[in-house]
Design an enzyme around this catalytic site. Structure first.
Site, PDB file in Angstrom:
ATOM      1  CG  MET A  32      -2.083  -0.893   1.243  1.00 33.45           C
ATOM      2  SD  MET A  32      -2.795  -0.750   2.785  1.00 33.45           S
ATOM      3  CE  MET A  32      -1.824  -1.566   3.846  1.00 33.45           C
ATOM      4  CD  GLU A 171      -3.076  -4.027  -9.322  1.00 37.30           C
ATOM      5  OE1 GLU A 171      -2.192  -4.870  -9.564  1.00 37.30           O
ATOM      6  OE2 GLU A 171      -3.564  -4.231  -8.133  1.00 37.30           O
ATOM      7  CE1 TYR A 173       1.052   2.410 -10.926  1.00 38.27           C
ATOM      8  CE2 TYR A 173       0.686   0.264  -9.861  1.00 38.27           C
ATOM      9  CZ  TYR A 173       0.579   1.455  -9.987  1.00 38.27           C
ATOM     10  OH  TYR A 173      -0.099   2.381  -8.912  1.00 38.27           O
ATOM     11  NE  ARG A 221      -0.810  -7.385  -6.904  1.00 42.43           N
ATOM     12  CZ  ARG A 221      -1.272  -6.552  -6.109  1.00 42.43           C
ATOM     13  NH1 ARG A 221      -0.701  -5.632  -5.350  1.00 42.43           N
ATOM     14  NH2 ARG A 221      -2.501  -6.431  -6.153  1.00 42.43           N
ATOM     15  CG  HIS A 259      -4.085   1.966 -10.833  1.00 44.15           C
ATOM     16  ND1 HIS A 259      -4.640   1.455  -9.999  1.00 44.15           N
ATOM     17  CD2 HIS A 259      -2.779   1.776 -10.755  1.00 44.15           C
ATOM     18  CE1 HIS A 259      -3.807   0.983  -8.995  1.00 44.15           C
ATOM     19  NE2 HIS A 259      -2.766   1.262  -9.567  1.00 44.15           N
ATOM     20  NE  ARG A 262     -13.853   4.330 -16.074  1.00 38.46           N
ATOM     21  CZ  ARG A 262     -13.795   5.187 -15.144  1.00 38.46           C
ATOM     22  NH1 ARG A 262     -12.664   5.088 -14.737  1.00 38.46           N
ATOM     23  NH2 ARG A 262     -14.795   5.914 -14.610  1.00 38.46           N
ATOM     24  CB  CYS A 344     -15.488   2.843   3.222  1.00 37.07           C
ATOM     25  SG  CYS A 344     -14.078   3.582   4.440  1.00 37.07           S
ATOM     26  CD  GLN A 346     -15.972   7.665   3.935  1.00 32.26           C
ATOM     27  OE1 GLN A 346     -16.550   6.671   3.913  1.00 32.26           O
ATOM     28  NE2 GLN A 346     -16.106   8.680   4.459  1.00 32.26           N
ATOM     29  CB  CYS A 348      -6.867   3.591   2.793  1.00 34.33           C
ATOM     30  SG  CYS A 348      -8.223   2.727   2.376  1.00 34.33           S
ATOM     31  CG  LEU A 668     -20.966  13.525  11.306  1.00 31.41           C
ATOM     32  CD1 LEU A 668     -19.978  13.595  12.488  1.00 31.41           C
ATOM     33  CD2 LEU A 668     -22.342  12.995  12.044  1.00 31.41           C
ATOM     34  CG  ASP A 669     -17.553  11.312   6.842  1.00 29.75           C
ATOM     35  OD1 ASP A 669     -16.675  11.716   7.833  1.00 29.75           O
ATOM     36  OD2 ASP A 669     -17.094  11.333   5.725  1.00 29.75           O
TER      37      ASP A 669
HETATM   38  P1  NAP Z   1     -24.732  16.655   2.526  1.00 28.62           P
HETATM   39  O1  NAP Z   1     -23.672  15.989   1.661  1.00 28.62           O
HETATM   40  O2  NAP Z   1     -24.513  17.567   3.140  1.00 28.62           O
HETATM   41  O3  NAP Z   1     -25.904  16.732   1.481  1.00 28.62           O
HETATM   42  C1  NAP Z   1     -27.034  17.332   1.763  1.00 28.62           C
HETATM   43  C2  NAP Z   1     -27.832  17.545   0.439  1.00 28.62           C
HETATM   44  O4  NAP Z   1     -28.956  18.231   0.541  1.00 28.62           O
HETATM   45  C3  NAP Z   1     -27.239  18.465  -0.699  1.00 28.62           C
HETATM   46  O5  NAP Z   1     -27.115  17.693  -2.037  1.00 28.62           O
HETATM   47  C4  NAP Z   1     -27.756  19.795  -0.612  1.00 28.62           C
HETATM   48  O6  NAP Z   1     -27.603  19.931  -1.795  1.00 28.62           O
HETATM   49  C5  NAP Z   1     -29.165  19.420  -0.048  1.00 28.62           C
HETATM   50  N1  NAP Z   1     -29.908  20.542   0.793  1.00 28.62           N
HETATM   51  C6  NAP Z   1     -29.073  20.852   2.074  1.00 28.62           C
HETATM   52  N2  NAP Z   1     -29.842  21.995   2.557  1.00 28.62           N
HETATM   53  C7  NAP Z   1     -31.116  21.766   1.936  1.00 28.62           C
HETATM   54  C8  NAP Z   1     -32.468  22.453   1.934  1.00 28.62           C
HETATM   55  N3  NAP Z   1     -32.613  23.329   3.025  1.00 28.62           N
HETATM   56  N4  NAP Z   1     -33.312  22.193   1.076  1.00 28.62           N
HETATM   57  C9  NAP Z   1     -33.007  21.220   0.003  1.00 28.62           C
HETATM   58  N5  NAP Z   1     -31.938  20.792   0.049  1.00 28.62           N
HETATM   59  C10 NAP Z   1     -30.934  20.922   0.885  1.00 28.62           C
HETATM   60  O7  NAP Z   1     -25.306  15.618   3.577  1.00 28.62           O
HETATM   61  P2  NAP Z   1     -26.022  13.829   3.471  1.00 28.62           P
HETATM   62  O8  NAP Z   1     -26.199  13.543   2.266  1.00 28.62           O
HETATM   63  O9  NAP Z   1     -26.936  14.072   4.540  1.00 28.62           O
HETATM   64  O10 NAP Z   1     -24.665  13.228   4.162  1.00 28.62           O
HETATM   65  C11 NAP Z   1     -24.104  13.574   5.485  1.00 28.62           C
HETATM   66  C12 NAP Z   1     -22.511  13.436   5.530  1.00 28.62           C
HETATM   67  O11 NAP Z   1     -22.570  12.111   5.498  1.00 28.62           O
HETATM   68  C13 NAP Z   1     -22.030  14.184   4.530  1.00 28.62           C
HETATM   69  O12 NAP Z   1     -20.670  14.404   5.079  1.00 28.62           O
HETATM   70  C14 NAP Z   1     -21.716  12.777   3.666  1.00 28.62           C
HETATM   71  O13 NAP Z   1     -20.399  12.992   2.749  1.00 28.62           O
HETATM   72  C15 NAP Z   1     -21.633  11.581   4.488  1.00 28.62           C
HETATM   73  N6  NAP Z   1     -21.876  10.239   3.900  1.00 28.62           N
HETATM   74  C16 NAP Z   1     -20.942   9.725   2.857  1.00 28.62           C
HETATM   75  C17 NAP Z   1     -21.063   8.780   2.244  1.00 28.62           C
HETATM   76  C18 NAP Z   1     -20.241   8.151   1.466  1.00 28.62           C
HETATM   77  O14 NAP Z   1     -20.536   7.280   0.644  1.00 28.62           O
HETATM   78  N7  NAP Z   1     -18.986   8.643   1.641  1.00 28.62           N
HETATM   79  C19 NAP Z   1     -22.519   8.262   2.365  1.00 28.62           C
HETATM   80  C20 NAP Z   1     -23.505   8.629   2.925  1.00 28.62           C
HETATM   81  C21 NAP Z   1     -23.167   9.928   3.922  1.00 28.62           C
HETATM   82  P3  NAP Z   1     -27.878  21.457  -2.332  1.00 28.62           P
HETATM   83  O15 NAP Z   1     -27.887  22.619  -1.304  1.00 28.62           O
HETATM   84  O16 NAP Z   1     -27.381  21.816  -3.647  1.00 28.62           O
HETATM   85  O17 NAP Z   1     -29.558  21.242  -2.752  1.00 28.62           O
HETATM   86 FE1  SF4 Z   2     -10.796  -0.372   4.921  1.00 29.87          FE
HETATM   87 FE2  SF4 Z   2      -9.526   1.863   4.053  1.00 29.87          FE
HETATM   88 FE3  SF4 Z   2     -12.128   2.112   4.823  1.00 29.87          FE
HETATM   89 FE4  SF4 Z   2     -10.079   1.511   6.555  1.00 29.87          FE
HETATM   90  S1  SF4 Z   2     -10.525   3.471   5.371  1.00 29.87           S
HETATM   91  S2  SF4 Z   2     -12.044   0.565   6.341  1.00 29.87           S
HETATM   92  S3  SF4 Z   2      -8.845   0.378   5.220  1.00 29.87           S
HETATM   93  S4  SF4 Z   2     -11.302   0.746   3.106  1.00 29.87           S
END
Ligand code: NAP
Ligand code: SF4
Length: 685
Positions: A32, A171, A173, A221, A259, A262, A344, A346, A348, A668-669
């Protein structure tokens, strides 16, 4: 580690003879990139990082890639091993691993046309679709020099004290670029026939073996599946594997997908063990051990693959970020205590692509062993109350309890997990079940006093005289101010994902953040998907939907993607004018968007919501009025903090800590929640 293998992981934990070495078990911590080199004291950091994994019992470690020459660099800051001084600087790494009874080899990686440098080099001058910098074709003399560069790099690795090298040939390379006609149109002895295209990797292995001797562990590899047009067939891969074995390789690792492919290969949307068939094919072609890799994250699965004979050893990379003690826990019959990688990406891969040092969402200690080792030990056991058993509260409670504090964890609901319970309902995100299992057993094992169905109130908390009170009460879904928002067609994402409410056939989703995409995924999949991610049927379905051809004659392992049907019509909406999905993870978002597009997801940006009534959702899109005739409108418009308790406690003169969504709902996540909770748990002294 002195424990006898338990019956359940007898194969995984049995020794493996590899060349002149005997590995203590059949786990490999795959290579990694960590980017720890970018920080101060990089060698201390890397030594601690690898030593901790060696102490946890991993059989063999492969470092991140080191370029054997300037042209091979990943980017201008990438690791390079070309001088004796550089080799001497690396000595603490193998020393630290050996001191823990482990073995470590250095990966030699020439990135070829993937290099993010001004003028990359390649087998030919054919550009890569993922690198805007066009490559220059290496001259014949330069290819021979590259072979020498590899051998010198291996010699330097030996000087540094590494047990061997992994020659990175997958991969997409440089070495992989030489092996297929997609990227190799040369007319010299390194192009044209299969033998010529294999000459570069084979010569590297042959000369490395000749010059480094029989004691030096030599891993190659091989790309077991290219997943690009013009890729190798299974027969061509088998021929390369045989040639590399004949040239002196001790063991073959396998890589899946270039890499630029698709098709996702390691993201959470890929079912566990989806690629074992490719490693099994390589194993049939050779007599040296073969390693299976990609999306294997539990000892049970690793054991099952080895016992089936599909491979001799299992490579897990991210699972060792998630838990350095993976092997030790499996060996001690404590597999349920393993903090499992949830795929995820996220903290790494997404961090690496953003030029940040890698860590792990479920294990914030990963890559930060130096900082964490400098923390003061707990002084006095404290009486701690944590309010809220979501990701932040659980991480804080568990960390504090591990350090010997007496922790009471209050949860208003009937189970722990908070928003994690919603995430795990999303098809493809079943791995969140593992995180919940990890927290659940940790809470029990460390005697956290868990009070479910209990809404902690300020008065009783004050009366109980806690030393520290931590508010981790999370978030509540935001209710946007749209006329008609109380209409019966409107549901919140929490109601939908928890199963409290159902959606009709035509659905509008308001808000296209991470949760909006999660909800779209939930709505566009059949019922099967939420709990069947790793079954053979799910793997077949994944291959079919993504166009993976498992038959040996398929070049690159590709076939046309199969059309998929969706149970609903879904429109995902956002107010911003940009394309939805910008907030998704860099290394997973593209796959999710592609999958949802195939399922017919419609997206609209530049929306202004007017009202909701029996006719549906009235809105204007970039100023043009329209009505979406829908059965259900799902609100995914972000969250607000749930922290009323804070003011009540402050009114009583108390000074609680506030973490996670209760502190700040925006962005928040689970990554931020777990990191913050863990750090606070460590800070309670
Ligand atoms: P978010 O990412 O802040 O998205 C909220 C959405 O709602 C945006 O599209 C926003 O876009 C819209 N919005 C905000 N206020 C609004 C209002 N008053 N009226 C209508 N639309 C509004 O929040 P989230 O989807 O709830 O996610 C929360 C957190 O969890 C985020 O940090 C996200 O990254 C994380 N999360 C991550 C993953 C992942 O796969 N990595 C999955 C789930 C959640 P507009 O203002 O343009 O409409
Ligand atoms: Fe796995 Fe990377 Fe997610 Fe950690 S951040 S759980 S190592 S994918």
């Amino acid at each position: 580690m002195t424990n006898e293998p338990t019956a359940s992981f007898a194969t995984l934990l049995s020794p493996l003879k590899v060349g002149a070495h005997v590995l203590r078990n059949r786990t490999l911590m795959g290579s990694m990139h960590t980017r720890l080199e970018l920080l101060d004291r990089p060698i201390d950091r890397l030594s601690l990082f690898y030593a901790e994994r060696a102490r946890g019992g991993v059989g063999l470690i492969v470092t991140g890639g080191y370029a054997p020459c300037q042209d091979g660099l990943l980017d201008e800051t990438g690791p390079l091993l070309v001088t004796p001084e550089q080799a001497d600087g690396l000595k603490p790494i193998p020393q630290a691993v050996h001191a823990e009874g482990g073995k470590i080899i250095l990966q030699v990686l020439h990135t070829g046309r993937y290099a993010k440098v001004a003028r990359p080099v390649g087998a030919s001058d054919i550009p890569s679709p993922i690198n805007p910098r066009a490559p220059r074709a290496l001259s014949t003399a330069e290819v021979w020099q590259t072979i020498e560069d590899y051998v010198r790099c291996a010699e330097l690795a030996q000087r540094a004290g590494f047990d061997g090298v992994e020659i990175m040939g997958s991969e997409g390379y440089l070495l992989n670029q030489f092996t297929i006609t997609r990227t190799n149109n040369r007319r010299d002895e390194f192009g044209g026939s299969l033998e010529n295209r294999h000459r570069l990797p084979v010569e590297i292995v042959r000369r490395t073996r000749e010059r480094l001797g029989p004691q030096f562990l030599l891993m190659y590899r091989v790309s077991a599946l290219d997943l690009v047009e013009g890729g190798a067939t299974a027969d061509e891969i088998a021929q390369l594997a045989q040639a590399v074995q004949a040239a002196g390789a001790d063991i073959l690792n396998t890589g899946i997908g270039w890499h630029e492919a698709r098709i996702p290969t390691i993201a959470y949307v890929v079912p566990r063990a989806a690629w074992r068939f490719a490693a099994a094919r390589v194993k049939k072609a050779v007599t040296i051990p073969v390693i299976v890799s990609n999306r294997i994250n539990t000892p049970d699965l690793a054991e099952e693959i080895l016992a089936s004979g599909d491979a001799d050893m299992v490579s897990m990379a991210r699972p060792f970020l998630a838990d350095a003690d993976f092997v030790r826990k499996a060996a001690q019959g404590r597999a349920d205590e393993i903090n499992t990688c949830i795929a995820c990406n996220q903290a790494c891969l997404d961090y690496i692509f953003a030029d940040r040092p890698a860590t792990c969402l479920v294990n914030p200690r990963a890559g930060r062993e130096l900082e964490f080792s400098l923390l003061p030990p707990r002084a006095v056991p404290r009486k701690v109350a944590v309010i809220g058993a979501g990701a932040a509260g659980l991480a804080c409670a568990l960390t504090a309890a591990e350090r010997g504090h007496a922790v009471t964890l209050f949860e208003a609901g009937s189970k722990i997990g908070g928003q994690l319970n919603l995430a795990r309902a999303v098809p493809g995100k079943q791995e969140f079940n593992e995180l919940l299992r990890y927290f659940k057993q940790g809470v029990a094992r460390h005697s956290v006093m868990l009070k479910l169905d209990t809404r902690a109130d300020a008065q009783s908390l004050a009366k109980a005289h806690y030393d520290r009170i931590v508010i981790a009460t999370g978030v509540r879904p935001r209710l946007p101010q749209i006329p008609g928002i109380g209409h019966p067609t409107v549901v919140s994402y929490a109601d939908l994902l928890s199963g409290r409410m159902q959606a009709g056939h035509r659905v509008a989703v308001i808000g296209a953040g991470g949760i909006g995409f999660d909800v779209a995924t939930f709505l566009l999949h059949d019922e099967y998907a939420a709990d069947a991610a790793s079954t053979p049927q799910a793997i077949d379905r994944f291959h079919s939907e993504w166009g993976v051809d498992t038959s040996p004659s398929a070049a690159g392992g590709l076939k046309p993607m199969q059309p998929v049907s969706s149970p609903r019509e879904v429109t995902l909406l956002q107010r911003k004018p940009e394309k939805p999905g910008r907030s998704l993870g860099m290394t997973t978002g593209w796959a999710l968007k592609a999958e949802l597009a195939r399922r017919g997801l419609r997206t609209l940006s530049g929306c202004s919501y007017e009202r909701i009534d029996d006719a549906g959702l009235h809105l204007s899109v970039n100023g043009v009025p329209q009505t979406l005739v829908v059965d259900t409108i799902v609100l995914c418009a972000g969250q607000d903090s749930e922290n009323a308790l804070l003011a009540e406690l402050r009114a009583l003169g108390l000074t609680p800590d506030v973490i996670g969504g209760a502190e700040l709902a925006a962005e928040l996540d689970a990554l931020r929640a777990i990191d913050q909770g863990t750090r606070l748990g460590l800070a309670i002294t």
